[in-house]
Design an enzyme around this catalytic site. Structure first.
Site, PDB file in Angstrom:
ATOM      1  N   ASP A  96       0.785  -1.236   0.000  1.00  0.00           N
ATOM      2  CA  ASP A  96       0.000   0.000   0.000  1.00  0.00           C
ATOM      3  C   ASP A  96       0.813   1.280   0.000  1.00  0.00           C
ATOM      4  O   ASP A  96       0.297   2.343   0.321  1.00  0.00           O
ATOM      5  CB  ASP A  96      -0.902   0.000   1.244  1.00  0.00           C
ATOM      6  CG  ASP A  96      -0.108  -0.049   2.546  1.00  0.00           C
ATOM      7  OD1 ASP A  96       1.126   0.055   2.494  1.00  0.00           O
ATOM      8  OD2 ASP A  96      -0.735  -0.178   3.616  1.00  0.00           O
ATOM      9  N   GLU A 118       0.114  -9.014  -1.319  1.00  0.00           N
ATOM     10  CA  GLU A 118      -0.610  -8.491  -0.142  1.00  0.00           C
ATOM     11  C   GLU A 118      -1.797  -7.627  -0.608  1.00  0.00           C
ATOM     12  O   GLU A 118      -1.935  -6.450  -0.257  1.00  0.00           O
ATOM     13  CB  GLU A 118       0.308  -7.715   0.807  1.00  0.00           C
ATOM     14  CG  GLU A 118      -0.239  -7.628   2.220  1.00  0.00           C
ATOM     15  CD  GLU A 118       0.605  -6.740   3.133  1.00  0.00           C
ATOM     16  OE1 GLU A 118       0.511  -5.507   3.043  1.00  0.00           O
ATOM     17  OE2 GLU A 118       1.349  -7.313   3.952  1.00  0.00           O
ATOM     18  N   GLU A 132      -2.403   5.125   2.545  1.00  0.00           N
ATOM     19  CA  GLU A 132      -2.222   3.713   2.196  1.00  0.00           C
ATOM     20  C   GLU A 132      -3.518   3.020   1.753  1.00  0.00           C
ATOM     21  O   GLU A 132      -3.493   2.180   0.853  1.00  0.00           O
ATOM     22  CB  GLU A 132      -1.617   2.944   3.379  1.00  0.00           C
ATOM     23  CG  GLU A 132      -0.149   3.257   3.640  1.00  0.00           C
ATOM     24  CD  GLU A 132       0.073   4.510   4.470  1.00  0.00           C
ATOM     25  OE1 GLU A 132      -0.916   5.155   4.875  1.00  0.00           O
ATOM     26  OE2 GLU A 132       1.241   4.858   4.713  1.00  0.00           O
ATOM     27  N   HIS A 208       4.986   5.275  13.740  1.00  0.00           N
ATOM     28  CA  HIS A 208       5.503   6.163  12.691  1.00  0.00           C
ATOM     29  C   HIS A 208       4.440   6.672  11.738  1.00  0.00           C
ATOM     30  O   HIS A 208       4.707   7.527  10.908  1.00  0.00           O
ATOM     31  CB  HIS A 208       6.542   5.417  11.851  1.00  0.00           C
ATOM     32  CG  HIS A 208       5.946   4.335  10.990  1.00  0.00           C
ATOM     33  ND1 HIS A 208       5.415   4.604   9.746  1.00  0.00           N
ATOM     34  CD2 HIS A 208       5.759   3.027  11.206  1.00  0.00           C
ATOM     35  CE1 HIS A 208       4.931   3.481   9.235  1.00  0.00           C
ATOM     36  NE2 HIS A 208       5.125   2.511  10.097  1.00  0.00           N
ATOM     37  N   ARG A 210       1.805   8.251   9.276  1.00  0.00           N
ATOM     38  CA  ARG A 210       1.542   9.635   8.890  1.00  0.00           C
ATOM     39  C   ARG A 210       0.364  10.233   9.675  1.00  0.00           C
ATOM     40  O   ARG A 210       0.450  11.349  10.168  1.00  0.00           O
ATOM     41  CB  ARG A 210       1.190   9.654   7.403  1.00  0.00           C
ATOM     42  CG  ARG A 210       1.762  10.757   6.593  1.00  0.00           C
ATOM     43  CD  ARG A 210       1.630  10.406   5.124  1.00  0.00           C
ATOM     44  NE  ARG A 210       2.898   9.966   4.588  1.00  0.00           N
ATOM     45  CZ  ARG A 210       3.734  10.763   3.938  1.00  0.00           C
ATOM     46  NH1 ARG A 210       3.433  12.017   3.726  1.00  0.00           N
ATOM     47  NH2 ARG A 210       4.877  10.303   3.484  1.00  0.00           N
ATOM     48  N   HIS A 241      11.785   5.301  13.965  1.00  0.00           N
ATOM     49  CA  HIS A 241      11.800   5.562  12.517  1.00  0.00           C
ATOM     50  C   HIS A 241      12.665   6.800  12.227  1.00  0.00           C
ATOM     51  O   HIS A 241      12.692   7.736  13.031  1.00  0.00           O
ATOM     52  CB  HIS A 241      10.351   5.796  12.092  1.00  0.00           C
ATOM     53  CG  HIS A 241      10.095   5.762  10.612  1.00  0.00           C
ATOM     54  ND1 HIS A 241      10.581   6.718   9.758  1.00  0.00           N
ATOM     55  CD2 HIS A 241       9.387   4.910   9.843  1.00  0.00           C
ATOM     56  CE1 HIS A 241      10.174   6.453   8.523  1.00  0.00           C
ATOM     57  NE2 HIS A 241       9.449   5.351   8.545  1.00  0.00           N
TER      58      HIS A 241
END
Ligand code: UD1
Ligand code: UDP
Length: 370
Positions: A96, A118, A132, A208, A210, A241
């Site tokens: 994604d 996936e 995503e 992490h 967004r 991250h």
């Protein structure tokens, strides 16, 4: 020879595509070509080194402060040139990310079939995970072959009118886990080696996403700090991250707190073996929601939704949301209620037997020889 080009750009794609690339390399009827966009640089290179993969093409895109538009443009333009040169029979993308969607679109513009690894996960919320969810939906529309981890993912695709070439194969992340986890493992990371992992109970944490950046990540960090302050045998290890937007929030709240260890991103072998030694996992990562259950570690999901409801239904994970109080309460309960904890350890992992890559390679061969 069937030319199969695998395209990926971020850490999680690399981890989940690596076992498949290794499988494709072994197949004598296939010419395996690897193209990385390097949407991530250091975090991608860590994975490439560990799996001993040398890309045939590298767009070297990563920039500090990159935007979704700049990544999309870079991948689209860069891939056009590479695809024209390499002329693959099929392009494989994963999951994604913006790399995945833009690479699929670039292949589509040249009428090259796309295999989506996936496929079919859905949160049904366009803006969460962002971007995503939409990246995955759009990649699904473009793809010719759909490699779905679970039956639910298959049904999701069917409900969108996709009926052909869907294959339920499990998740390649379990293949990666099967390759690396063992009891005598010695950590490569110096800081990890020095952690007193035999003492107390360890929480492995990552965050992490967004949509969690900013105030939500602050709440997550504060919840963890409270937990450690209130439960004296609990230690936390958090590989942070490299995104400055993550680090600038996490370090001011958690750095220097007793029994909290902030470290740089670790190699995937280290990560998997660290998970094996953990008591509990707190994360907003997609991959960790799949890996921890396979290692029988309960997961507190630091998100308001998940496109992996299988793990929640299997009682392997709890969806905690992103508020400090709620996260604290849920994690505390798991640390103090042994019965509840044990019930989450006992159930089955929904992502297959670790032979997903073999299945995908076989399906690709069948597709081109039928
Ligand atoms: C990306 C994916 C997300 C995935 C995540 C995995 C998209 C839109 N997002 O998000 O789905 O969960 O990767 O980690 O595709 N950086 C470095 N070095 C690295 C990697 C990142 O310095 O090796 C820094 C850079 O400043 C970069 C920033 O992190 O600009 C953000 O990277 P980006 O790929 O845009 O976003 P992620 O949040 O990592
Ligand atoms: N991971 C890793 N080192 C770390 C943190 C995570 O190797 O320091 C692995 C983790 O085991 C999983 C993947 O990275 O396989 C998840 O990547 P990430 O959280 O970046 O992305 P997401 O899964 O959310 O897309």
């Amino acid at each position: 020879m069937i030319k199969v080009m695998s395209v990926f750009g971020t850490r999680p794609e690399a981890i989940k595509m690596a076992p498949l690339v290794k499988m494709l390399e072994k197949e004598e009827r296939i010419q395996s070509i690897v193209c990385v966009t390097a949407q991530h640089r250091q975090m991608l290179d860590q994975v490439l080194a560990q799996f001993d993969i040398s890309p045939d093409y590298d767009l070297n895109l990563m920039k500090a402060g990159q935007t979704l538009t700049s990544i999309t443009n870079g991948v689209l333009e860069g891939m056009e040139t590479i695809l024209k040169q390499a002329q693959p029979d099929i392009v494989l993308v994963h999951g994604d990310t913006t790399t995945s969607f833009a690479a699929a679109l670039a292949a589509f513009y040249l009428q090259i079939p796309v295999g989506h690894v996936e496929a079919g996960l859905r949160s049904f919320d366009k803006y969460s995970p962002f971007p995503e969810e939409m990246n995955r939906c759009l990649t699904g529309r473009i793809a010719t072959l759909h490699f779905a981890p679970t039956e639910r993912n298959h049904r999701n695709l069917e409900s969108e009118g996709i009926h052909e070439n869907i294959f339920v194969v499990g998740n390649t992340v379990i293949d990666a886990l099967r390759m690396k986890v063992n009891d005598d493992y010695l950590f490569h990371d110096e800081k990890l080696r020095q952690l007193p992992l035999e003492k107390g109970r360890w929480i492995v944490m990552t965050a992490h996403r967004r949509e969690n950046l900013g105030p939500r990540l602050e709440q997550i960090c504060r919840a963890v700090r409270r937990l450690v302050e209130d439960v004296p045998d609990v230690h936390v290890v958090y590989p942070v991250h490299l995104n400055p937007a993550v680090r600038n929030t996490v370090f001011p709240i958690l750095d220097g707190v007793d029994r909290i260890h902030l470290i740089d991103p670790i190699e995937v072998d280290d990560m998997h073996n660290l998970l094996k030694r953990a008591y509990l996992v707190l994360t907003d990562s997609g991959g960790l929601q799949e890996e921890a259950p396979a290692l029988d570690k309960p997961v507190v999901v630091l998100r308001t939704e998940t496109e992996r409801p299988e793990v929640v239904e299997a009682n392997k994970a709890v969806l905690a949301g992103v508020e400090e109080g709620k996260i604290y309460q849920i994690a505390l309960q798991l640390l103090t209620d042994a019965k509840l904890y044990q019930s989450m350890v006992a159930s089955n992992n929904p992502y297959g037997d670790g032979h997903t890559s073999e299945k995908i390679a076989q399906i690709i061969l069948n597709f081109f020889t039928k």
